[in-house]
Write a protein that holds these residues in place. Structure first.
Motif, PDB file in Angstrom:
ATOM      1  N   VAL A  19       0.746  -0.859   0.140  1.00  0.00           N
ATOM      2  CA  VAL A  19      -0.181  -0.533   0.187  1.00  0.00           C
ATOM      3  C   VAL A  19       0.643   1.389  -0.359  1.00  0.00           C
ATOM      4  CG1 VAL A  19      -1.184   1.390   1.386  1.00  0.00           C
ATOM      5  CG2 VAL A  19      -2.106  -1.039   1.079  1.00  0.00           C
ATOM      6  N   SER A  20       1.874   1.076   0.944  1.00  0.00           N
ATOM      7  CA  SER A  20       2.976   2.384   0.895  1.00  0.00           C
ATOM      8  C   SER A  20       3.634   2.663  -0.864  1.00  0.00           C
ATOM      9  CB  SER A  20       3.967   2.425   1.696  1.00  0.00           C
ATOM     10  OG  SER A  20       4.526   1.140   1.532  1.00  0.00           O
ATOM     11  N   LYS A  21       3.731   1.591  -1.421  1.00  0.00           N
ATOM     12  CA  LYS A  21       3.891   2.464  -3.262  1.00  0.00           C
ATOM     13  C   LYS A  21       3.070   3.257  -4.072  1.00  0.00           C
ATOM     14  CE  LYS A  21       7.296  -0.804  -3.777  1.00  0.00           C
ATOM     15  NZ  LYS A  21       7.982  -2.263  -4.330  1.00  0.00           N
ATOM     16  N   VAL A  22       1.306   2.538  -3.523  1.00  0.00           N
ATOM     17  CA  VAL A  22       0.555   3.699  -4.539  1.00  0.00           C
ATOM     18  C   VAL A  22      -0.590   4.064  -3.962  1.00  0.00           C
ATOM     19  CG1 VAL A  22       0.660   1.446  -5.721  1.00  0.00           C
ATOM     20  CG2 VAL A  22      -1.272   1.102  -3.638  1.00  0.00           C
ATOM     21  N   GLU A  23      -0.423   4.132  -2.255  1.00  0.00           N
ATOM     22  CA  GLU A  23      -1.405   4.727  -1.538  1.00  0.00           C
ATOM     23  C   GLU A  23      -0.728   6.726  -1.841  1.00  0.00           C
ATOM     24  OE1 GLU A  23      -0.875   4.731   2.984  1.00  0.00           O
ATOM     25  OE2 GLU A  23       1.509   5.633   2.603  1.00  0.00           O
ATOM     26  N   ARG A  24      -0.469   7.109  -2.206  1.00  0.00           N
ATOM     27  CA  ARG A  24      -0.138   8.631  -2.817  1.00  0.00           C
ATOM     28  C   ARG A  24      -0.738   8.654  -3.825  1.00  0.00           C
ATOM     29  NH1 ARG A  24       5.286   9.997  -6.047  1.00  0.00           N
ATOM     30  NH2 ARG A  24       4.943   8.132  -7.232  1.00  0.00           N
ATOM     31  N   TYR A  25      -1.267   7.711  -4.378  1.00  0.00           N
ATOM     32  CA  TYR A  25      -2.720   8.641  -5.965  1.00  0.00           C
ATOM     33  C   TYR A  25      -4.275   7.984  -5.640  1.00  0.00           C
ATOM     34  CZ  TYR A  25       2.148   6.746  -7.916  1.00  0.00           C
ATOM     35  OH  TYR A  25       3.668   7.031  -8.458  1.00  0.00           O
ATOM     36  N   PHE A  26      -3.596   7.954  -4.538  1.00  0.00           N
ATOM     37  CA  PHE A  26      -5.580   7.969  -3.961  1.00  0.00           C
ATOM     38  C   PHE A  26      -5.653   8.572  -3.159  1.00  0.00           C
ATOM     39  CE2 PHE A  26      -4.252   3.376  -5.555  1.00  0.00           C
ATOM     40  CZ  PHE A  26      -4.961   3.396  -6.327  1.00  0.00           C
ATOM     41  N   PRO A  27      -6.881   9.164  -3.250  1.00  0.00           N
ATOM     42  CA  PRO A  27      -7.192   9.943  -1.509  1.00  0.00           C
ATOM     43  C   PRO A  27      -7.085   9.469   0.016  1.00  0.00           C
ATOM     44  CG  PRO A  27      -9.259   9.125  -3.087  1.00  0.00           C
ATOM     45  CD  PRO A  27      -8.511   8.932  -3.635  1.00  0.00           C
ATOM     46  N   LYS A  28      -6.997  10.336   0.505  1.00  0.00           N
ATOM     47  CA  LYS A  28      -7.088   9.955   2.150  1.00  0.00           C
ATOM     48  C   LYS A  28      -8.258   8.895   2.379  1.00  0.00           C
ATOM     49  CE  LYS A  28      -3.308  12.228   2.821  1.00  0.00           C
ATOM     50  NZ  LYS A  28      -2.025  11.491   3.365  1.00  0.00           N
ATOM     51  N   GLY A  29      -8.170   7.972   3.077  1.00  0.00           N
ATOM     52  CA  GLY A  29      -8.926   7.182   3.766  1.00  0.00           C
ATOM     53  C   GLY A  29      -9.758   6.548   2.449  1.00  0.00           C
ATOM     54  N   PHE A  30      -9.200   5.676   1.617  1.00  0.00           N
ATOM     55  CA  PHE A  30      -9.496   4.861   0.400  1.00  0.00           C
ATOM     56  C   PHE A  30      -8.728   3.715   1.463  1.00  0.00           C
ATOM     57  CE2 PHE A  30      -9.952   4.607  -4.246  1.00  0.00           C
ATOM     58  CZ  PHE A  30     -11.370   6.145  -4.082  1.00  0.00           C
ATOM     59  N   SER A  31      -9.675   2.459   1.453  1.00  0.00           N
ATOM     60  CA  SER A  31      -9.969   1.392   1.669  1.00  0.00           C
ATOM     61  C   SER A  31      -8.729   0.472   0.989  1.00  0.00           C
ATOM     62  CB  SER A  31     -11.142   0.192   1.907  1.00  0.00           C
ATOM     63  OG  SER A  31     -11.621   0.258   1.142  1.00  0.00           O
ATOM     64  N   SER A  32      -7.778  -0.396   1.021  1.00  0.00           N
ATOM     65  CA  SER A  32      -6.955  -1.086  -0.200  1.00  0.00           C
ATOM     66  C   SER A  32      -8.146  -2.186  -1.024  1.00  0.00           C
ATOM     67  CB  SER A  32      -6.654  -2.988   1.383  1.00  0.00           C
ATOM     68  OG  SER A  32      -5.834  -1.430   2.168  1.00  0.00           O
ATOM     69  N   GLU A  33      -9.717  -2.141   0.204  1.00  0.00           N
ATOM     70  CA  GLU A  33     -10.188  -3.135  -1.477  1.00  0.00           C
ATOM     71  C   GLU A  33     -10.475  -1.807  -1.927  1.00  0.00           C
ATOM     72  OE1 GLU A  33     -10.909  -3.621   1.788  1.00  0.00           O
ATOM     73  OE2 GLU A  33     -10.206  -5.450   1.735  1.00  0.00           O
ATOM     74  N   GLN A  34     -10.789  -0.949  -1.933  1.00  0.00           N
ATOM     75  CA  GLN A  34     -10.605   0.793  -3.376  1.00  0.00           C
ATOM     76  C   GLN A  34      -9.721   0.409  -3.933  1.00  0.00           C
ATOM     77  OE1 GLN A  34     -12.362   3.296   0.228  1.00  0.00           O
ATOM     78  NE2 GLN A  34     -13.665   3.758  -1.534  1.00  0.00           N
TER      79      GLN A  34
END
Length: 55
Positions: A19-34
């Motif tokens: 998740v640490s590699k891709v979380e910057r591309y998603f809004p805060k609070g997005f779950s792993s499933e989203q």
């Protein structure tokens, strides 16, 4: 003797992306499933566009 089929199904290969590699591309609070769902949709669109380009 005859060969017996294995009683356990072979496992599919797994792909794991931290998740640490891709979380910057998603809004805060997005779950792993989203994140997974969005990534799969993006890959599907990429695949379709690539198929169109190759024709």
């Amino acid at each position: 003797m005859s060969a017996r089929s294995p009683s356990v199904k072979p496992r599919e290969p797994q792909l794991t992306i931290a998740v640490s590699k891709v979380e910057r591309y998603f809004p805060k609070g997005f779950s792993s499933e989203q994140m997974e769902s969005t990534i799969l949709k993006l890959l599907e669109n990429y695949y379709r566009k690539r198929q169109d380009y190759e024709r």
